[in-house]
Design a protein around this motif. Sequence first.
Motif, PDB file in Angstrom:
ATOM      1  N   GLY A   1      35.825  49.349  36.686  1.00  0.00           N
ATOM      2  CA  GLY A   1      36.083  50.565  37.438  1.00  0.00           C
ATOM      3  C   GLY A   1      37.564  50.878  37.415  1.00  0.00           C
ATOM      4  O   GLY A   1      38.393  49.991  37.181  1.00  0.00           O
ATOM      5  N   ASP A   2      37.913  52.111  37.669  1.00  0.00           N
ATOM      6  CA  ASP A   2      39.311  52.526  37.597  1.00  0.00           C
ATOM      7  C   ASP A   2      40.101  52.213  38.866  1.00  0.00           C
ATOM      8  O   ASP A   2      41.326  52.316  38.864  1.00  0.00           O
ATOM      9  CB  ASP A   2      39.390  54.027  37.296  1.00  0.00           C
ATOM     10  N   ASP A   3      39.413  51.856  39.941  1.00  0.00           N
ATOM     11  CA  ASP A   3      40.064  51.551  41.217  1.00  0.00           C
ATOM     12  C   ASP A   3      40.021  50.033  41.430  1.00  0.00           C
ATOM     13  O   ASP A   3      38.956  49.465  41.687  1.00  0.00           O
ATOM     14  CB  ASP A   3      39.321  52.274  42.349  1.00  0.00           C
ATOM     15  N   PRO A   4      41.170  49.336  41.329  1.00  0.00           N
ATOM     16  CA  PRO A   4      41.167  47.875  41.476  1.00  0.00           C
ATOM     17  C   PRO A   4      40.634  47.400  42.821  1.00  0.00           C
ATOM     18  O   PRO A   4      39.954  46.367  42.892  1.00  0.00           O
ATOM     19  CB  PRO A   4      42.640  47.490  41.297  1.00  0.00           C
ATOM     20  N   ASP A   5      40.942  48.127  43.890  1.00  0.00           N
ATOM     21  CA  ASP A   5      40.451  47.720  45.207  1.00  0.00           C
ATOM     22  C   ASP A   5      38.926  47.834  45.282  1.00  0.00           C
ATOM     23  O   ASP A   5      38.258  46.988  45.891  1.00  0.00           O
ATOM     24  CB  ASP A   5      41.097  48.559  46.308  1.00  0.00           C
ATOM     25  N   ALA A   6      38.388  48.888  44.677  1.00  0.00           N
ATOM     26  CA  ALA A   6      36.925  49.044  44.653  1.00  0.00           C
ATOM     27  C   ALA A   6      36.285  47.920  43.843  1.00  0.00           C
ATOM     28  O   ALA A   6      35.240  47.385  44.228  1.00  0.00           O
ATOM     29  CB  ALA A   6      36.551  50.403  44.073  1.00  0.00           C
ATOM     30  N   ARG A   7      36.912  47.543  42.732  1.00  0.00           N
ATOM     31  CA  ARG A   7      36.390  46.421  41.946  1.00  0.00           C
ATOM     32  C   ARG A   7      36.380  45.146  42.783  1.00  0.00           C
ATOM     33  O   ARG A   7      35.426  44.355  42.722  1.00  0.00           O
ATOM     34  CB  ARG A   7      37.222  46.201  40.681  1.00  0.00           C
ATOM     35  N   ALA A   8      37.427  44.929  43.561  1.00  0.00           N
ATOM     36  CA  ALA A   8      37.505  43.728  44.390  1.00  0.00           C
ATOM     37  C   ALA A   8      36.416  43.711  45.461  1.00  0.00           C
ATOM     38  O   ALA A   8      35.830  42.664  45.755  1.00  0.00           O
ATOM     39  CB  ALA A   8      38.887  43.622  45.030  1.00  0.00           C
ATOM     40  N   VAL A   9      36.134  44.865  46.053  1.00  0.00           N
ATOM     41  CA  VAL A   9      35.065  44.961  47.051  1.00  0.00           C
ATOM     42  C   VAL A   9      33.728  44.573  46.427  1.00  0.00           C
ATOM     43  O   VAL A   9      32.956  43.775  46.985  1.00  0.00           O
ATOM     44  CB  VAL A   9      34.992  46.389  47.642  1.00  0.00           C
ATOM     45  N   VAL A  10      33.447  45.125  45.254  1.00  0.00           N
ATOM     46  CA  VAL A  10      32.180  44.845  44.593  1.00  0.00           C
ATOM     47  C   VAL A  10      32.125  43.390  44.126  1.00  0.00           C
ATOM     48  O   VAL A  10      31.073  42.742  44.193  1.00  0.00           O
ATOM     49  CB  VAL A  10      31.948  45.826  43.423  1.00  0.00           C
ATOM     50  N   ALA A  11      33.259  42.860  43.694  1.00  0.00           N
ATOM     51  CA  ALA A  11      33.303  41.456  43.284  1.00  0.00           C
ATOM     52  C   ALA A  11      32.919  40.532  44.438  1.00  0.00           C
ATOM     53  O   ALA A  11      32.185  39.555  44.251  1.00  0.00           O
ATOM     54  CB  ALA A  11      34.697  41.108  42.766  1.00  0.00           C
ATOM     55  N   ARG A  12      33.393  40.832  45.643  1.00  0.00           N
ATOM     56  CA  ARG A  12      33.048  40.001  46.796  1.00  0.00           C
ATOM     57  C   ARG A  12      31.558  40.071  47.097  1.00  0.00           C
ATOM     58  O   ARG A  12      30.935  39.077  47.480  1.00  0.00           O
ATOM     59  CB  ARG A  12      33.884  40.424  48.009  1.00  0.00           C
ATOM     60  N   ILE A  13      30.979  41.250  46.915  1.00  0.00           N
ATOM     61  CA  ILE A  13      29.533  41.402  47.132  1.00  0.00           C
ATOM     62  C   ILE A  13      28.762  40.578  46.109  1.00  0.00           C
ATOM     63  O   ILE A  13      27.792  39.871  46.449  1.00  0.00           O
ATOM     64  CB  ILE A  13      29.136  42.890  47.061  1.00  0.00           C
ATOM     65  N   ILE A  14      29.181  40.640  44.854  1.00  0.00           N
ATOM     66  CA  ILE A  14      28.508  39.882  43.803  1.00  0.00           C
ATOM     67  C   ILE A  14      28.596  38.385  44.075  1.00  0.00           C
ATOM     68  O   ILE A  14      27.616  37.642  43.910  1.00  0.00           O
ATOM     69  CB  ILE A  14      29.098  40.253  42.436  1.00  0.00           C
ATOM     70  N   ASP A  15      29.758  37.935  44.508  1.00  0.00           N
ATOM     71  CA  ASP A  15      29.922  36.528  44.871  1.00  0.00           C
ATOM     72  C   ASP A  15      28.981  36.159  46.008  1.00  0.00           C
ATOM     73  O   ASP A  15      28.340  35.094  45.999  1.00  0.00           O
ATOM     74  CB  ASP A  15      31.379  36.287  45.258  1.00  0.00           C
ATOM     75  N   ALA A  16      28.868  37.039  47.012  1.00  0.00           N
ATOM     76  CA  ALA A  16      28.037  36.760  48.181  1.00  0.00           C
ATOM     77  C   ALA A  16      26.559  36.649  47.837  1.00  0.00           C
ATOM     78  O   ALA A  16      25.824  35.894  48.489  1.00  0.00           O
ATOM     79  CB  ALA A  16      28.249  37.844  49.246  1.00  0.00           C
ATOM     80  N   ILE A  17      26.103  37.386  46.823  1.00  0.00           N
ATOM     81  CA  ILE A  17      24.676  37.340  46.479  1.00  0.00           C
ATOM     82  C   ILE A  17      24.365  36.285  45.424  1.00  0.00           C
ATOM     83  O   ILE A  17      23.219  36.172  44.980  1.00  0.00           O
ATOM     84  CB  ILE A  17      24.137  38.720  46.040  1.00  0.00           C
ATOM     85  N   GLY A  18      25.377  35.500  45.012  1.00  0.00           N
ATOM     86  CA  GLY A  18      25.080  34.340  44.195  1.00  0.00           C
ATOM     87  C   GLY A  18      25.449  34.393  42.739  1.00  0.00           C
ATOM     88  O   GLY A  18      24.896  33.642  41.928  1.00  0.00           O
ATOM     89  N   PHE A  19      26.452  35.223  42.390  1.00  0.00           N
ATOM     90  CA  PHE A  19      26.877  35.334  40.999  1.00  0.00           C
ATOM     91  C   PHE A  19      28.404  35.278  40.925  1.00  0.00           C
ATOM     92  O   PHE A  19      29.099  35.542  41.907  1.00  0.00           O
ATOM     93  CB  PHE A  19      26.372  36.640  40.381  1.00  0.00           C
ATOM     94  N   ASP A  20      28.920  34.934  39.754  1.00  0.00           N
ATOM     95  CA  ASP A  20      30.365  34.893  39.539  1.00  0.00           C
ATOM     96  C   ASP A  20      30.838  36.238  38.993  1.00  0.00           C
ATOM     97  O   ASP A  20      30.446  36.633  37.890  1.00  0.00           O
ATOM     98  CB  ASP A  20      30.743  33.794  38.546  1.00  0.00           C
ATOM     99  N   PRO A  21      31.684  36.966  39.744  1.00  0.00           N
ATOM    100  CA  PRO A  21      32.185  38.247  39.249  1.00  0.00           C
ATOM    101  C   PRO A  21      33.302  38.066  38.230  1.00  0.00           C
ATOM    102  O   PRO A  21      34.151  37.189  38.368  1.00  0.00           O
ATOM    103  CB  PRO A  21      32.711  38.934  40.511  1.00  0.00           C
ATOM    104  N   VAL A  22      33.291  38.886  37.210  1.00  0.00           N
ATOM    105  CA  VAL A  22      34.347  38.903  36.198  1.00  0.00           C
ATOM    106  C   VAL A  22      34.911  40.318  36.128  1.00  0.00           C
ATOM    107  O   VAL A  22      34.169  41.282  35.919  1.00  0.00           O
ATOM    108  CB  VAL A  22      33.819  38.468  34.816  1.00  0.00           C
ATOM    109  N   ASP A  23      36.218  40.434  36.334  1.00  0.00           N
ATOM    110  CA  ASP A  23      36.873  41.748  36.336  1.00  0.00           C
ATOM    111  C   ASP A  23      37.023  42.234  34.907  1.00  0.00           C
ATOM    112  O   ASP A  23      37.718  41.619  34.096  1.00  0.00           O
ATOM    113  CB  ASP A  23      38.243  41.632  37.010  1.00  0.00           C
ATOM    114  N   GLY A  24      36.379  43.356  34.619  1.00  0.00           N
ATOM    115  CA  GLY A  24      36.422  43.918  33.270  1.00  0.00           C
ATOM    116  C   GLY A  24      37.322  45.105  33.112  1.00  0.00           C
ATOM    117  O   GLY A  24      37.284  45.774  32.074  1.00  0.00           O
ATOM    118  N   GLY A  25      38.132  45.428  34.137  1.00  0.00           N
ATOM    119  CA  GLY A  25      39.093  46.514  33.996  1.00  0.00           C
ATOM    120  C   GLY A  25      38.486  47.894  34.154  1.00  0.00           C
ATOM    121  O   GLY A  25      37.598  48.108  34.973  1.00  0.00           O
TER     122      GLY A  25
END
Length: 219
Positions: free
Chosen positions: A156-180
């Motif tokens: 996503g183009d918004d780094p903060d939005a990516r971080a929010v979604v990454a935390r959600i992905i972590d919470a539901i049991g997966f490892d988030p990888v930032d793809g820019g």
Amino acid sequence: MERPVIGIFGAGKVGTALARLLVASGHRVLIAGSPRQTALDLVVGVVAPGAEVATPDALVDAADVVIVAVPFGKAATVPWQRFGDKVVVDAMNYWPPIDGNLAEIDDDPRSTSEINAARNPAARVVKSLNHLGYHEMEDDSMPPGSSLRRALAVVGDDPDARAVVARIIDAIGFDPVDGGALAHGVELEPGHPIFGRELSCAELGALLTPSTQPAARAA
């Protein structure tokens, strides 16, 4: 850290599978289905207990993060005009066998998420959750620290939005990888090597276009 309220557009197999994972991870979840779906309260109560059925307007008003999980051909039925400044997760895939061949999509050089983001430039659109099959979501969810955890990309183009979604992905049991940037979402679409594959962080990072450090997680 308080869990964000999640609103899901789409009460099909993807939307309800995500709702179950999100409820289990401590999120408040609101879900809106098609106006043609009957007895939606009963259906959601059975297949996604704990999730709340809401009207589209009530969902947008209450949700901190909106997940769009409707069939791609129905994307225009979602109220994008109300998503200004919302974190919006595009979990859809363009499937010609289902959607038909859409010339405006086939001829557009942008990723499908860029096309959707253009519906409301103020929305903070993130592409994720689309390259994982709904039938794998609960089976592949693993606790933190597990060496068997599957990686999911977040672009996503918004780094903060990516971080929010990454935390959600972590919470539901997966490892988030930032793809820019959101443009890299094309790498997550059907027909590309990432789509549908069970990958570790290192393996997923090697297939993504940008630099790929694991995305930020909740403390």
